[in-house]
Design a protein around this motif. Structure first.
Motif, PDB file in Angstrom:
ATOM      1  N   UNK A  27       0.851  -1.346  -0.110  1.00  0.00           N
ATOM      2  CA  UNK A  27       0.387  -0.277  -0.048  1.00  0.00           C
ATOM      3  C   UNK A  27       0.843   1.260   0.503  1.00  0.00           C
ATOM      4  N   UNK A  28       0.777   2.577  -0.571  1.00  0.00           N
ATOM      5  CA  UNK A  28       1.242   3.199  -0.514  1.00  0.00           C
ATOM      6  C   UNK A  28       0.623   4.686  -0.152  1.00  0.00           C
ATOM      7  N   UNK A  29      -0.608   4.463   0.178  1.00  0.00           N
ATOM      8  CA  UNK A  29      -1.226   5.571   0.972  1.00  0.00           C
ATOM      9  C   UNK A  29      -1.338   6.569  -0.271  1.00  0.00           C
ATOM     10  N   UNK A  30      -1.336   7.852   0.740  1.00  0.00           N
ATOM     11  CA  UNK A  30      -1.475   8.996  -0.516  1.00  0.00           C
ATOM     12  C   UNK A  30      -0.086  10.029  -0.415  1.00  0.00           C
ATOM     13  N   UNK A  31       0.873   8.792   0.031  1.00  0.00           N
ATOM     14  CA  UNK A  31       2.360   9.234  -0.890  1.00  0.00           C
ATOM     15  C   UNK A  31       1.936   9.974  -1.760  1.00  0.00           C
ATOM     16  N   UNK A  32       2.098  11.283  -2.874  1.00  0.00           N
ATOM     17  CA  UNK A  32       1.746  11.971  -4.154  1.00  0.00           C
ATOM     18  C   UNK A  32       3.721  11.002  -4.749  1.00  0.00           C
ATOM     19  N   UNK A  33       3.667  11.280  -5.403  1.00  0.00           N
ATOM     20  CA  UNK A  33       4.636  10.826  -7.208  1.00  0.00           C
ATOM     21  C   UNK A  33       4.497   9.339  -6.875  1.00  0.00           C
ATOM     22  N   UNK A 198      10.718  -7.013  17.187  1.00  0.00           N
ATOM     23  CA  UNK A 198      10.295  -5.901  16.206  1.00  0.00           C
ATOM     24  C   UNK A 198      11.345  -5.642  16.254  1.00  0.00           C
ATOM     25  N   UNK A 199      12.017  -4.165  14.744  1.00  0.00           N
ATOM     26  CA  UNK A 199      12.663  -3.771  14.184  1.00  0.00           C
ATOM     27  C   UNK A 199      12.257  -2.393  13.393  1.00  0.00           C
ATOM     28  N   UNK A 200      13.844  -2.051  13.442  1.00  0.00           N
ATOM     29  CA  UNK A 200      13.337  -0.754  11.927  1.00  0.00           C
ATOM     30  C   UNK A 200      14.107  -0.898  11.218  1.00  0.00           C
ATOM     31  N   UNK A 201      13.116  -0.294   9.990  1.00  0.00           N
ATOM     32  CA  UNK A 201      13.770  -0.434   8.266  1.00  0.00           C
ATOM     33  C   UNK A 201      14.033   0.289   7.853  1.00  0.00           C
ATOM     34  N   UNK A 202      15.344   0.335   7.048  1.00  0.00           N
ATOM     35  CA  UNK A 202      15.402   1.449   6.394  1.00  0.00           C
ATOM     36  C   UNK A 202      15.919   1.015   5.264  1.00  0.00           C
ATOM     37  N   UNK A 203      16.606   1.561   4.444  1.00  0.00           N
ATOM     38  CA  UNK A 203      17.310   2.191   3.444  1.00  0.00           C
ATOM     39  C   UNK A 203      16.395   1.026   2.095  1.00  0.00           C
ATOM     40  N   UNK A 204      14.946   1.766   2.007  1.00  0.00           N
ATOM     41  CA  UNK A 204      13.815   0.780   0.793  1.00  0.00           C
ATOM     42  C   UNK A 204      13.866   1.770   0.208  1.00  0.00           C
ATOM     43  N   UNK A 205      13.882   0.563  -0.469  1.00  0.00           N
ATOM     44  CA  UNK A 205      13.648   1.331  -2.436  1.00  0.00           C
ATOM     45  C   UNK A 205      12.721  -0.666  -3.481  1.00  0.00           C
ATOM     46  N   UNK A 206      13.034   0.312  -3.939  1.00  0.00           N
ATOM     47  CA  UNK A 206      11.860  -0.202  -5.106  1.00  0.00           C
ATOM     48  C   UNK A 206      12.369   0.559  -6.030  1.00  0.00           C
ATOM     49  N   UNK A 217      10.746   4.062  -0.377  1.00  0.00           N
ATOM     50  CA  UNK A 217       9.750   4.835   1.009  1.00  0.00           C
ATOM     51  C   UNK A 217      10.428   4.497   2.045  1.00  0.00           C
ATOM     52  N   UNK A 218       9.395   5.355   3.455  1.00  0.00           N
ATOM     53  CA  UNK A 218       9.726   6.074   4.170  1.00  0.00           C
ATOM     54  C   UNK A 218      10.214   4.688   4.489  1.00  0.00           C
ATOM     55  N   UNK A 219      10.930   5.071   5.835  1.00  0.00           N
ATOM     56  CA  UNK A 219      12.002   4.541   7.648  1.00  0.00           C
ATOM     57  C   UNK A 219      10.464   3.797   8.078  1.00  0.00           C
ATOM     58  N   UNK A 220      10.496   2.769   8.381  1.00  0.00           N
ATOM     59  CA  UNK A 220       9.114   2.165   9.593  1.00  0.00           C
ATOM     60  C   UNK A 220       9.921   1.719   9.933  1.00  0.00           C
ATOM     61  N   UNK A 221       8.700   0.560  11.619  1.00  0.00           N
ATOM     62  CA  UNK A 221       9.829  -0.186  12.203  1.00  0.00           C
ATOM     63  C   UNK A 221       8.286  -1.362  11.715  1.00  0.00           C
ATOM     64  N   UNK A 222       8.735  -2.269  12.325  1.00  0.00           N
ATOM     65  CA  UNK A 222       8.077  -4.097  11.667  1.00  0.00           C
ATOM     66  C   UNK A 222       8.184  -4.973  13.511  1.00  0.00           C
ATOM     67  N   UNK A 223       7.243  -4.850  12.996  1.00  0.00           N
ATOM     68  CA  UNK A 223       6.617  -5.915  14.016  1.00  0.00           C
ATOM     69  C   UNK A 223       6.622  -7.547  13.473  1.00  0.00           C
ATOM     70  N   UNK A 224       6.891  -8.771  14.260  1.00  0.00           N
ATOM     71  CA  UNK A 224       7.031 -10.592  13.117  1.00  0.00           C
ATOM     72  C   UNK A 224       6.767 -10.890  14.085  1.00  0.00           C
ATOM     73  N   UNK A 225       5.948 -12.439  14.074  1.00  0.00           N
ATOM     74  CA  UNK A 225       6.201 -13.227  14.808  1.00  0.00           C
ATOM     75  C   UNK A 225       6.003 -14.716  14.159  1.00  0.00           C
TER      76      UNK A 225
END
Length: 229
Positions: A27-33, A198-206, A217-225
């Motif tokens: 989901x890209x939400x409302x982020x323009x461009x 839990x963690x922090x996600x960065x250097x994201x690229x598509x 994409x912006x950096x994000x937080x992660x929760x996983x199990x």
């Protein structure tokens, strides 16, 4: 979801088969461009792994992983990826091992990543794996005859590649990121085991094979199990 099946080829060489399935939602939400992304993509794969112990010092971890990665709209041969890895493990002492090799991802953005580092267990309560691309430092804080509980910090190179249909054309989307994780896991010789982190996600690229503009994409937080049995 995946299952693991071990076939004893020889006492020194088990063949491990791991069929698996995954689904990823975007989901890209409302982020323009932002480019047009599929709402979901799917993974179907079979990891065929051979663990070979040559002697008390040398052992080898060899695998090939054919898979089908697609949004089910682009079902051309671009969806077929065949990953592989070849690692050698050298046992220097009862507490120290080194790992060397390479992991082939069959992706446009990162075709190969190194598989190298050290495994150090200075005491039974410490499991230190300084191995790329997934380093992990774990401490056992609780143990019984049937299960162990560990806390850990870890790093991870994440992402994947999928054949997609975008704007009416077939394309291939590559996604990559880096992750810093903290977690707790329960290990055991049998029965149920689990992991929460839990963690922090960065250097994201598509990126796209067609040459369409990249998307960061912006950096994000992660929760996983995960639960295994």
């Amino acid at each position: 979801a995946f299952s693991v099946w071990a076939l004893p080829l020889t006492p020194r060489s088990p063949l491990i088969l791991t069929p698996g399935f995954g689904v990823h939602f975007f989901s890209t939400g409302d982020q323009p461009g932002t480019p047009e992304l599929p709402s979901e993509v799917y993974d179907f794969y079979l990891d065929v792994r051979l663990l070979y112990k040559h002697n008390e010092r040398w052992s080898f971890d060899l695998a090939v992983t054919p898979g089908w990665y697609s949004d089910f709209e682009n079902n051309t041969s671009e969806a077929l990826r065949i990953g592989a890895r070849a690692l050698s493990i050298v046992t220097w002492t009862p507490t120290l091992k080194t790992v060397g090799g390479i992991v082939y991802l069959d992706r446009d953005d990162f075709p190969f990543v190194p598989g190298a580092g050290i495994i150090w267990n200075p005491t039974p309560d410490w499991d230190i794996q300084v191995i790329m691309p997934k380093p992990k430092f774990a401490y056992r804080f609780d143990a019984t005859p049937v299960r162990e509980r560990w806390v850990y910090v870890a790093g991870e190179f994440g992402g994947g590649a999928w054949a997609i249909e975008s704007m009416g054309y077939n394309d291939v989307m590559n996604y990559s990121d880096l992750r810093f994780l903290v977690g707790m896991e329960q290990r055991g010789a049998g029965g149920a085991a689990f992991r929460v982190e839990a963690g922090y996600v960065f250097a994201r690229k598509v990126e796209f094979r067609s040459g369409a503009p990249d998307f960061d994409p912006d950096d994000a937080w992660l929760i996983r199990g995960a639960v295994t049995y």
